[in-house]
Design a protein around this motif. Structure first.
Motif, short mmCIF file in Angstrom:
data_model
loop_
_atom_site.label_atom_id
_atom_site.label_comp_id
_atom_site.label_asym_id
_atom_site.label_seq_id
_atom_site.Cartn_x
_atom_site.Cartn_y
_atom_site.Cartn_z
N GLY A 108 0.74 -1.23 -0.03
CA GLY A 108 -0.06 0.27 -0.04
C GLY A 108 1.00 1.39 -0.18
O GLY A 108 0.51 2.23 -0.72
N ASP A 129 -2.67 1.37 -11.16
CA ASP A 129 -2.71 -0.21 -10.88
C ASP A 129 -1.95 -0.62 -11.27
O ASP A 129 -1.47 -0.16 -12.34
N HIS A 147 -4.37 -0.77 -6.56
CA HIS A 147 -5.18 0.43 -6.63
C HIS A 147 -4.57 1.96 -5.76
O HIS A 147 -5.05 1.49 -4.63
N ALA A 157 -6.26 7.27 -2.19
CA ALA A 157 -6.82 6.59 -1.06
C ALA A 157 -6.00 4.71 -2.13
O ALA A 157 -5.79 5.30 -3.07
N GLN A 159 -5.57 0.48 -2.58
CA GLN A 159 -6.63 -0.63 -1.92
C GLN A 159 -6.07 -1.49 -2.85
O GLN A 159 -5.53 -1.33 -3.30
N THR A 161 -5.79 -5.63 -3.15
CA THR A 161 -6.81 -7.24 -2.70
C THR A 161 -5.44 -8.27 -3.20
O THR A 161 -4.43 -8.17 -4.18
#
Length: 174
Positions: A108, A129, A147, A157, A159, A161
């Motif tokens: 992150g 990404d 992302h 922000a 994300q 996954t």
């Protein structure tokens, strides 16, 4: 949040602690602390082969942690020609983690770092990404997708996954 880049003295100390030469660290990209909740030192190097051979000196990394106020070191390569952009390894001996096989707490902040320093991204897009693989050197590899939403070409922000598996489980009785 991303810090100012470290100076040559800290770069040299980190290289020594990782058991590499300062010239093995990407000169065109800074070493800096990046945080999306947990801070990590971002250390770009040139070679996947060298990445997988790293044998860091835990005591030296711990000493540097005291100096800079950050306990985690994320060493990574950028592989623009591959589907997997980043290969990485994360060390945090100051808090008892010799190596974390796969961690969103490093990837992150990596996404925020790459956007903040405008590394390998398209400024016409509102997001960035990429995929990473981590844990290869310790035979516990896994992949993640990162992302990053951007606002005025700064990270807004992040994300992460991926899929997880149970490596072991236990019960503690008292």
């Amino acid at each position: 949040m991303v810090s100012e880049p470290f100076d040559r003295d800290i770069r040299n100390q980190i290289a020594d602690a990782l058991g590499i030469f300062e010239r093995d660290i990407c000169d065109e990209y800074p070493i800096a602390i990046s945080s999306t909740g947990h801070s990590k030192v971002m250390i770009p190097i040139y070679s996947n082969e060298l990445l997988h051979k790293l044998n860091p000196k835990a005591d030296k990394l711990t000493e540097i942690s005291k100096q800079i106020g950050c306990n985690g070191y994320y060493v990574f390569t950028l592989n623009q020609q591959d589907d997997i952009l980043v290969h990485g390894r994360m060390f945090a001996p100051a808090i008892g983690i010799s190596e974390d096989p796969v961690t969103g707490n490093a990837n992150g902040p990596l996404g925020a770092y790459l956007v903040h320093f405008n590394i390998l991204q398209d400024n016409s897009s509102n997001s960035f990404d990429f995929d990473i693989i981590q844990g290869e050197a310790i035979k516990r590899d896994g992949t993640m997708h990162v992302h990053v939403e951007k606002e005025q070409n700064e990270p807004k922000a992040v994300q992460i996954t991926g899929n997880a598996v149970v490596a072991f489980s236990t019960e503690i009785s008292m």
